[in-house]
Scaffold this motif. Structure first.
Motif, mmCIF file in Angstrom:
data_model
loop_
_atom_site.group_PDB
_atom_site.id
_atom_site.type_symbol
_atom_site.label_atom_id
_atom_site.label_comp_id
_atom_site.label_asym_id
_atom_site.label_seq_id
_atom_site.Cartn_x
_atom_site.Cartn_y
_atom_site.Cartn_z
ATOM 1 N N GLU A 1 15.561 13.375 -29.644
ATOM 2 C CA GLU A 1 16.824 13.185 -30.914
ATOM 3 C C GLU A 1 16.928 14.079 -32.038
ATOM 4 O O GLU A 1 17.900 14.703 -32.424
ATOM 5 N N LEU A 2 16.035 14.531 -31.966
ATOM 6 C CA LEU A 2 15.957 15.575 -32.926
ATOM 7 C C LEU A 2 16.158 17.042 -33.156
ATOM 8 O O LEU A 2 17.403 16.997 -34.022
ATOM 9 N N LYS A 3 16.807 16.682 -31.336
ATOM 10 C CA LYS A 3 17.132 18.827 -31.139
ATOM 11 C C LYS A 3 18.674 17.871 -31.228
ATOM 12 O O LYS A 3 19.783 18.578 -31.617
ATOM 13 N N SER A 4 19.639 16.769 -30.839
ATOM 14 C CA SER A 4 20.647 16.576 -30.729
ATOM 15 C C SER A 4 21.305 15.783 -32.726
ATOM 16 O O SER A 4 22.056 16.397 -32.927
ATOM 17 N N LEU A 5 20.155 15.826 -33.401
ATOM 18 C CA LEU A 5 20.430 15.489 -35.196
ATOM 19 C C LEU A 5 20.544 17.125 -35.220
ATOM 20 O O LEU A 5 21.597 17.272 -36.252
ATOM 21 N N LYS A 6 19.893 17.428 -34.921
ATOM 22 C CA LYS A 6 20.651 19.319 -35.251
ATOM 23 C C LYS A 6 21.587 20.149 -34.796
ATOM 24 O O LYS A 6 22.307 20.134 -35.035
ATOM 25 N N GLN A 7 21.787 19.233 -33.943
ATOM 26 C CA GLN A 7 23.013 19.756 -33.273
ATOM 27 C C GLN A 7 24.264 18.988 -33.536
ATOM 28 O O GLN A 7 25.860 19.710 -34.231
ATOM 29 N N ARG A 8 23.692 17.910 -34.292
ATOM 30 C CA ARG A 8 25.515 16.884 -34.916
ATOM 31 C C ARG A 8 25.314 17.972 -36.337
ATOM 32 O O ARG A 8 26.209 17.441 -36.441
ATOM 33 N N ALA A 9 23.765 17.859 -36.326
ATOM 34 C CA ALA A 9 24.249 18.578 -38.328
ATOM 35 C C ALA A 9 24.792 19.578 -38.784
ATOM 36 O O ALA A 9 25.822 19.888 -38.849
ATOM 37 N N ARG A 10 24.772 20.679 -37.235
ATOM 38 C CA ARG A 10 25.700 22.074 -36.677
ATOM 39 C C ARG A 10 26.650 21.610 -36.969
ATOM 40 O O ARG A 10 27.416 22.112 -37.738
ATOM 41 N N LEU A 11 27.409 20.492 -36.057
ATOM 42 C CA LEU A 11 28.263 20.840 -35.874
ATOM 43 C C LEU A 11 29.532 19.646 -37.585
ATOM 44 O O LEU A 11 30.460 20.284 -38.061
ATOM 45 N N ILE A 12 28.301 18.575 -38.311
ATOM 46 C CA ILE A 12 29.067 18.166 -39.244
ATOM 47 C C ILE A 12 29.123 19.487 -40.564
ATOM 48 O O ILE A 12 30.525 19.311 -40.813
ATOM 49 N N HIS A 13 28.800 19.925 -39.845
ATOM 50 C CA HIS A 13 28.066 21.464 -41.328
ATOM 51 C C HIS A 13 29.603 21.842 -40.822
ATOM 52 O O HIS A 13 29.673 22.863 -42.417
ATOM 53 N N LEU A 14 29.708 22.910 -39.906
ATOM 54 C CA LEU A 14 30.977 23.451 -40.152
ATOM 55 C C LEU A 14 32.843 22.351 -39.936
ATOM 56 O O LEU A 14 33.183 23.401 -41.164
ATOM 57 N N ALA A 15 32.310 20.862 -39.653
ATOM 58 C CA ALA A 15 33.597 20.354 -40.159
ATOM 59 C C ALA A 15 33.962 20.066 -41.681
ATOM 60 O O ALA A 15 34.912 20.530 -42.112
ATOM 61 N N ILE A 16 32.438 20.735 -42.441
ATOM 62 C CA ILE A 16 32.454 20.814 -44.185
ATOM 63 C C ILE A 16 32.606 21.766 -44.090
ATOM 64 O O ILE A 16 34.071 21.472 -45.715
ATOM 65 N N GLY A 17 32.911 22.518 -43.194
ATOM 66 C CA GLY A 17 33.347 23.728 -43.797
ATOM 67 C C GLY A 17 34.574 24.392 -43.939
ATOM 68 O O GLY A 17 35.258 24.733 -44.796
ATOM 69 N N LEU A 18 34.543 23.966 -43.208
ATOM 70 C CA LEU A 18 36.503 23.502 -42.664
ATOM 71 C C LEU A 18 37.457 23.153 -43.302
ATOM 72 O O LEU A 18 38.574 23.129 -43.573
ATOM 73 N N CYS A 19 36.604 21.712 -43.478
ATOM 74 C CA CYS A 19 37.383 20.803 -44.235
ATOM 75 C C CYS A 19 37.607 21.548 -45.858
ATOM 76 O O CYS A 19 38.759 21.130 -46.648
ATOM 77 N N THR A 20 36.288 22.068 -46.425
ATOM 78 C CA THR A 20 36.251 22.943 -47.760
ATOM 79 C C THR A 20 37.549 23.792 -47.700
ATOM 80 O O THR A 20 38.904 24.460 -48.951
ATOM 81 N N THR A 21 37.426 24.501 -46.533
ATOM 82 C CA THR A 21 38.935 25.864 -46.300
ATOM 83 C C THR A 21 39.979 24.989 -46.395
ATOM 84 O O THR A 21 40.786 25.605 -46.932
ATOM 85 N N CYS A 22 40.190 23.999 -45.943
ATOM 86 C CA CYS A 22 41.540 23.494 -45.776
ATOM 87 C C CYS A 22 41.750 23.107 -47.059
ATOM 88 O O CYS A 22 43.755 23.198 -47.684
ATOM 89 N N LEU A 23 40.942 22.733 -47.767
ATOM 90 C CA LEU A 23 40.906 22.067 -49.431
ATOM 91 C C LEU A 23 41.838 23.391 -50.304
ATOM 92 O O LEU A 23 42.537 22.885 -50.972
ATOM 93 N N LEU A 24 41.145 24.718 -49.921
ATOM 94 C CA LEU A 24 41.212 25.585 -50.261
ATOM 95 C C LEU A 24 42.805 26.232 -50.695
ATOM 96 O O LEU A 24 43.643 26.611 -51.038
ATOM 97 N N LEU A 25 42.689 26.355 -49.055
ATOM 98 C CA LEU A 25 44.225 26.537 -48.781
ATOM 99 C C LEU A 25 45.898 25.563 -49.195
ATOM 100 O O LEU A 25 46.289 25.898 -49.749
ATOM 101 N N ILE A 26 45.282 23.913 -49.252
ATOM 102 C CA ILE A 26 46.194 23.130 -50.279
ATOM 103 C C ILE A 26 46.334 23.473 -51.123
ATOM 104 O O ILE A 26 47.966 23.633 -51.535
ATOM 105 N N CYS A 27 45.722 23.850 -52.369
ATOM 106 C CA CYS A 27 45.738 24.342 -53.352
ATOM 107 C C CYS A 27 45.905 25.102 -53.630
ATOM 108 O O CYS A 27 47.276 25.719 -54.797
ATOM 109 N N SER A 28 45.673 26.670 -53.233
ATOM 110 C CA SER A 28 46.953 27.237 -52.762
ATOM 111 C C SER A 28 48.319 27.813 -52.352
ATOM 112 O O SER A 28 49.131 28.121 -52.498
ATOM 113 N N VAL A 29 48.690 26.799 -51.856
ATOM 114 C CA VAL A 29 49.626 26.647 -51.557
ATOM 115 C C VAL A 29 50.773 25.617 -52.198
ATOM 116 O O VAL A 29 51.898 26.442 -52.540
ATOM 117 N N VAL A 30 50.002 23.946 -53.440
ATOM 118 C CA VAL A 30 50.213 23.568 -54.834
ATOM 119 C C VAL A 30 50.926 25.192 -55.704
ATOM 120 O O VAL A 30 51.616 25.740 -56.193
#
Length: 145
Positions: free
Chosen positions: A65-94
């Motif tokens: 389970e710890l191994k699975s949680l580590k994989q999940r955390a990596r995916l969520i961390h990447l998703a958070i980074g991509l969403c943050t980049t998306c927000l910055l790009l939308i702000c740039s569009v504005v």
């Protein structure tokens, strides 16, 4: 070159620039969900690490389970980074939409590229989110058969 514009033109520019702000709200909501999930993953990992002693048959499930949680955390961390980049790009569009009303340069290509980049980041973030959900539910599906 900056040109002097009447108030109605400025008001129209603000209206156009504010339209993507609704998209900001939606992506920010997704970001909130992602950060909450990451917090739960971290809490669960800390709990299990406190119970994880030597690797024997009784603790093998904890290590899996710890191994699975580590994989999940990596995916969520990447998703958070991509969403943050998306927000910055939308702000740039504005910002570019608004500045485009005052500058006599054609900003259409810049706006289009920023918006497409924002949408690609959002798509990639959502794909990572789906992957994390799949990993989170794989144990539930496996135990129900």
């Amino acid at each position: 070159m900056i040109t002097e514009l009447p108030v109605t033109t400025i008001a129209h520019a603000i209206q156009l620039a504010v339209a993507p702000v609704f998209l900001l709200t939606g992506v920010a909501s997704i970001l909130s969900v992602l950060t909450n999930r990451l917090g739960r993953i971290i809490d669960r990992s800390r709990f299990l690490e406190g119970k994880s002693l030597p690797i024997d048959e009784t603790h093998k499930a904890i290590h899996v389970e710890l191994k699975s949680l580590k994989q999940r955390a990596r995916l969520i961390h990447l998703a958070i980074g991509l969403c943050t980049t998306c927000l910055l790009l939308i702000c740039s569009v504005v910002a570019v939409l608004f500045l485009g009303s005052f500058i006599t340069l054609n900003m259409a290509v810049v706006i289009a590229l920023l918006f497409v980049a924002a949408m690609l980041c959002l798509i990639a973030a959502l794909l990572n989110f789906i992957g994390e959900i799949y990993l989170a539910t794989v144990h539930v599906r496996g135990s129900s058969t």
